[in-house]
Design an enzyme around this catalytic site. Sequence first.
Site, short mmCIF file in Angstrom:
data_model
loop_
_atom_site.label_atom_id
_atom_site.label_comp_id
_atom_site.label_asym_id
_atom_site.label_seq_id
_atom_site.Cartn_x
_atom_site.Cartn_y
_atom_site.Cartn_z
N TYR A 144 0.84 -1.06 -0.20
CA TYR A 144 -0.08 -0.08 0.09
C TYR A 144 1.00 1.36 -0.12
O TYR A 144 1.12 1.84 1.03
CB TYR A 144 -0.97 -0.06 1.22
CG TYR A 144 -1.83 -1.31 1.21
CD1 TYR A 144 -3.17 -0.96 1.01
CD2 TYR A 144 -1.68 -2.56 1.66
CE1 TYR A 144 -4.12 -1.96 0.88
CE2 TYR A 144 -2.18 -3.36 1.86
CZ TYR A 144 -3.83 -3.20 1.24
OH TYR A 144 -4.42 -4.36 1.41
N ASP A 188 0.79 -1.55 4.77
CA ASP A 188 0.45 -0.61 5.57
C ASP A 188 -1.31 -0.35 5.00
O ASP A 188 -1.38 0.64 4.33
CB ASP A 188 1.28 0.63 5.49
CG ASP A 188 0.92 1.78 6.15
OD1 ASP A 188 -0.07 1.59 6.97
OD2 ASP A 188 1.75 2.73 6.10
N CYS A 220 -3.19 0.91 11.19
CA CYS A 220 -3.83 1.94 12.09
C CYS A 220 -4.81 1.52 12.73
O CYS A 220 -5.64 2.42 13.30
CB CYS A 220 -4.05 2.98 10.85
SG CYS A 220 -5.05 2.34 9.85
#
Length: 353
Positions: free
Chosen positions: A212, A281, A308
């Site tokens: 990503y 990510d 995240c």
Amino acid sequence: QDLKRIAKLPNIKVHETIGMSNPWGYRNKAQIPVRGKDGKLVTGFFRKGTHELIPMENFHIQDPKIDEAIIKVRDILQEYGIKPYDERKNIGNIRHIMVRRGYYTGEMMIVLVTRTAKLFPLSKIIPDIREALPEVVSIVQNVNPRRTNVILGEENIVLYGEDAYHDTLLGHTFAISSKSFYQINPKQTEELYSLALEAAKLTGKETVVDAYCGIGTISLALADKAEHVFAMEIVPDAIEMAKRNAEENNISNVTFEVGAAEELLPQWAEKGVKADVILVDPPRKGLEPSFIDAAVEMNPDRIVYVSCNPSTLARDLALFDEKGFKATEVTPVDLFPQTLHVECVVALENVNK
């Protein structure tokens, strides 16, 4: 908690969260709504769960120079009688002021989000903004005619400079467009990416997949330490910027391709791309099961997962664990001080090898 409850992996060691010594004024990007009140343009925040604007001029977590820039731009638009957007009637013009600023370079980009392409008098507005804010290298008008909560529309009109400003990260310079994703906390991003690079354990001989990649922020850092990097991203504009960034930093051992990670990775595997390390990510929703299968199929030595969202991370770690990719430790990084959000870095070792 998530690792125990969702992943059923109580033995993973969670390190202390890496915080900031000064956890204020860190945001390098702001998208602030503009509305009308008593015949004036006001900027601020919407009250939670409503479209009621609360006037605010110091946002505390934004770069103070960005807070200043929003007020200066708003007042210039006010001076020339630019009408505020009224979402109930879908009339008026200025909807949002977006400001992005390079932490290391100081370069600033202003994006004026308007309902229509008309924005007069440009011949006065643009010089006034440039005089008030000498750091500005780019002024873009983004046209969003729709009744929507989505901030940016499809059409961009470059009013000054080009649709890009620059910043540096881990020794590389990046051109960043108005629509590019770029981490909003540069100091902590360097902490996060340094941890991810450490976890990758590169010697210079590896083939790495960056799944990503955005505008190439971590791909270029990986390329410094690997033999070749294959990088993918679903947003075409981001891949254009990534290619430009590789060129501007004289990095030639990266291949960038547009596409969804869960579709491209199986295709690359079929073409014979063999990865020693895969770095992911992903967005908050985490990884698709088809991506996890393709990553395992590639049989890398390790997978570095930057997350995240701890709950989707935990879910994905459990799936990898079943397939022989084991995590022993997680390091959280506070990328968004004063909020609930945290980023994590995890290295998964392939125990089948």
